[in-house]
Design an enzyme around this catalytic site. Sequence first.
Site, PDB file in Angstrom:
ATOM      1  N   HIS A  14       0.880  -1.191   0.000  1.00  0.00           N
ATOM      2  CA  HIS A  14       0.000   0.000   0.000  1.00  0.00           C
ATOM      3  C   HIS A  14       0.906   1.226   0.000  1.00  0.00           C
ATOM      4  CE1 HIS A  14      -3.827   2.155   1.544  1.00  0.00           C
ATOM      5  NE2 HIS A  14      -2.932   3.096   1.284  1.00  0.00           N
ATOM      6  N   HIS A  16       1.615   5.320  -1.698  1.00  0.00           N
ATOM      7  CA  HIS A  16       1.229   6.503  -2.480  1.00  0.00           C
ATOM      8  C   HIS A  16       2.475   7.094  -3.116  1.00  0.00           C
ATOM      9  CE1 HIS A  16      -2.866   6.591  -0.847  1.00  0.00           C
ATOM     10  NE2 HIS A  16      -2.288   6.098   0.239  1.00  0.00           N
ATOM     11  N   LEU A  17       2.542   7.009  -4.436  1.00  0.00           N
ATOM     12  CA  LEU A  17       3.716   7.547  -5.143  1.00  0.00           C
ATOM     13  C   LEU A  17       3.447   8.918  -5.748  1.00  0.00           C
ATOM     14  CD1 LEU A  17       5.119   4.374  -6.960  1.00  0.00           C
ATOM     15  CD2 LEU A  17       6.202   5.661  -5.097  1.00  0.00           C
ATOM     16  N   ARG A  18       2.171   9.326  -5.800  1.00  0.00           N
ATOM     17  CA  ARG A  18       1.797  10.623  -6.403  1.00  0.00           C
ATOM     18  C   ARG A  18       2.237  10.684  -7.867  1.00  0.00           C
ATOM     19  NH1 ARG A  18      -1.311  10.670  -1.979  1.00  0.00           N
ATOM     20  NH2 ARG A  18      -0.384  11.654  -0.176  1.00  0.00           N
ATOM     21  N   ASN A  42      -5.155   7.193  -5.984  1.00  0.00           N
ATOM     22  CA  ASN A  42      -5.897   8.423  -5.628  1.00  0.00           C
ATOM     23  C   ASN A  42      -5.169   9.683  -6.073  1.00  0.00           C
ATOM     24  OD1 ASN A  42      -3.933   7.957  -3.597  1.00  0.00           O
ATOM     25  ND2 ASN A  42      -5.110   9.068  -2.054  1.00  0.00           N
ATOM     26  N   LYS A 100      -9.196  -0.419  -5.844  1.00  0.00           N
ATOM     27  CA  LYS A 100      -9.247   0.235  -4.532  1.00  0.00           C
ATOM     28  C   LYS A 100     -10.607   0.869  -4.305  1.00  0.00           C
ATOM     29  CE  LYS A 100      -7.741   1.926  -0.637  1.00  0.00           C
ATOM     30  NZ  LYS A 100      -6.707   2.887  -0.340  1.00  0.00           N
ATOM     31  N   HIS A 137     -10.517   0.859   1.795  1.00  0.00           N
ATOM     32  CA  HIS A 137     -10.317   1.873   2.843  1.00  0.00           C
ATOM     33  C   HIS A 137     -11.528   1.763   3.756  1.00  0.00           C
ATOM     34  CE1 HIS A 137      -8.756   5.801   4.424  1.00  0.00           C
ATOM     35  NE2 HIS A 137      -9.948   5.703   5.008  1.00  0.00           N
ATOM     36  N   HIS A 175      -4.668  -0.787   5.818  1.00  0.00           N
ATOM     37  CA  HIS A 175      -4.205  -0.029   6.997  1.00  0.00           C
ATOM     38  C   HIS A 175      -5.148  -0.161   8.183  1.00  0.00           C
ATOM     39  CE1 HIS A 175      -6.877   2.763   5.006  1.00  0.00           C
ATOM     40  NE2 HIS A 175      -5.969   3.258   4.196  1.00  0.00           N
ATOM     41  N   LEU A 220      -4.927   9.033   7.972  1.00  0.00           N
ATOM     42  CA  LEU A 220      -6.223   8.351   8.006  1.00  0.00           C
ATOM     43  C   LEU A 220      -6.044   6.906   7.586  1.00  0.00           C
ATOM     44  CD1 LEU A 220      -8.500  11.149   6.557  1.00  0.00           C
ATOM     45  CD2 LEU A 220      -8.557  10.219   8.882  1.00  0.00           C
ATOM     46  N   ASP A 248       1.464   2.548   3.523  1.00  0.00           N
ATOM     47  CA  ASP A 248       0.619   3.742   3.359  1.00  0.00           C
ATOM     48  C   ASP A 248       1.468   5.008   3.424  1.00  0.00           C
ATOM     49  OD1 ASP A 248      -1.677   5.186   2.895  1.00  0.00           O
ATOM     50  OD2 ASP A 248      -2.326   5.176   4.990  1.00  0.00           O
ATOM     51  N   HIS A 252       2.922  14.446   1.642  1.00  0.00           N
ATOM     52  CA  HIS A 252       2.323  15.763   1.378  1.00  0.00           C
ATOM     53  C   HIS A 252       3.404  16.784   1.681  1.00  0.00           C
ATOM     54  CE1 HIS A 252      -1.911  14.375   1.178  1.00  0.00           C
ATOM     55  NE2 HIS A 252      -1.552  13.512   2.119  1.00  0.00           N
ATOM     56  N   ALA A 264      -3.894  14.573   5.599  1.00  0.00           N
ATOM     57  CA  ALA A 264      -3.641  13.306   6.288  1.00  0.00           C
ATOM     58  C   ALA A 264      -2.582  12.514   5.535  1.00  0.00           C
ATOM     59  CB  ALA A 264      -4.929  12.500   6.364  1.00  0.00           C
TER      60      ALA A 264
HETATM   61  C1  NCD Z   1      -3.562   8.950   2.093  1.00  0.00           C
HETATM   62  C2  NCD Z   1      -3.112  10.000   1.070  1.00  0.00           C
HETATM   63  O1  NCD Z   1      -2.593  11.049   1.497  1.00  0.00           O
HETATM   64  O2  NCD Z   1      -3.284   9.772  -0.118  1.00  0.00           O
HETATM   65  N1  NCD Z   1      -3.557   9.542   3.396  1.00  0.00           N
HETATM   66  C3  NCD Z   1      -3.507   8.907   4.590  1.00  0.00           C
HETATM   67  O3  NCD Z   1      -3.618   9.552   5.638  1.00  0.00           O
HETATM   68  N2  NCD Z   1      -3.332   7.599   4.671  1.00  0.00           N
HETATM   69  C4  NCD Z   1      -4.876   8.397   1.699  1.00  0.00           C
HETATM   70  C5  NCD Z   1      -5.252   7.125   2.423  1.00  0.00           C
HETATM   71  O4  NCD Z   1      -4.648   6.082   2.235  1.00  0.00           O
HETATM   72  O5  NCD Z   1      -6.212   7.173   3.220  1.00  0.00           O
HETATM   73 ZN    ZN Z   2      -3.225   5.070   1.664  1.00  0.00          ZN
END
Ligand code: NCD
Ligand code: ZN
Length: 346
Positions: A14, A16-18, A42, A100, A137, A175, A220, A248, A252, A264
Amino acid sequence: MSQTLTLRRPDDMHLHLRDGAMLEAVLPESARHFGRAIVMPNLVPPVVTGAEAAAYRARILAALPEGMAFEPLMTLYLTEATDPKDVAAAAASGLVRAVKLYPAGATTNSQSGVRDFDKVRGVLETMAEIGLPLCVHGEVTDPAVDIFDREAVFIDRVLDPVRRATPGLRVVMEHITTAEGVAYARSGGADLGATITTHHLVINRNHILVGGIKPHYYCLPVAKREIHRLALREAATSGEARFFLGTDSAPHADPLKENACGCAGCFTATNTLSILAHVFEEDGALDRLEAFTSLNGAAFYGLDPNPGRITLTKGAAVAYPAKIDTGAGPVTVFDPGVPLHWNVGG
Ligand code: NCD
Ligand code: ZN
């Protein structure tokens, strides 16, 4: 003689690579240690179709520095308009490994997620038929439900009914943050798995709120009471096949976290393995770290473990940056609150 630990190269189930400048900066932080990752969809706009996932995968591979090997395992973002045929084709080609589910409004960039679960029934039935996992989620968005209860309520109100209505659907509870999440994961068979993040093994809600608000510990689902952290520790270190690592790691830029309405997400890619070795050692479970990081997740997704190996060596305090610079601004690296001594590679 220094203590060493050799593991199959881990997978992050899990991540997030953006995109764009942020992707370029954070991808090496994961690729340095991890062989593969389940890449969250996302983005803005979200990765909804197979064609969008193919394009995103190409952007990830183009951002990978020379000499680094890393396989992005792509996911699709489930919307109420998702076409089951497109999902099936993307899965059949090997491009997409999971879909997802974000309840609309539950987290970062979840506005296009699901409001009415009946509208995605057809997609879920197709996924059950073809064995494609649904990554969930698991939080309700009902404003009447306290944020600390949203995972447990989701299990009762949404997850369990969806699973009962769709026999054979393979589900990853993403998560998990509660003892209820751990217990529900254990109530399922081989069709139910759960990821656990690095940071939820380390922090409870006091870390966020006591002595001043700590935006870099806000994610989150939000960290819960200590009893829940301890339940997650017990699950992660159990070696049970249903529990595996999904960091996760969610970058940011600092101004968006240190903000009157902070985003988050905890960014843990840089020091995750050193933290996990610390946690598993504290719990007398170093011999089960490899199952959590490198074996259980791969098995759930029907993949062989990575052929390569990484070695961790216990020694001097691990040096890692407090922040990484990105073209989209600085990103603070998760602070586990203790010095780390398991160096990767050394
Ligand atoms: C994640 C994100 O910033 O994309 N943020 C987080 O707090 N985990 C989104 C997610 O996985 O809920
Ligand atoms: Zn996530």
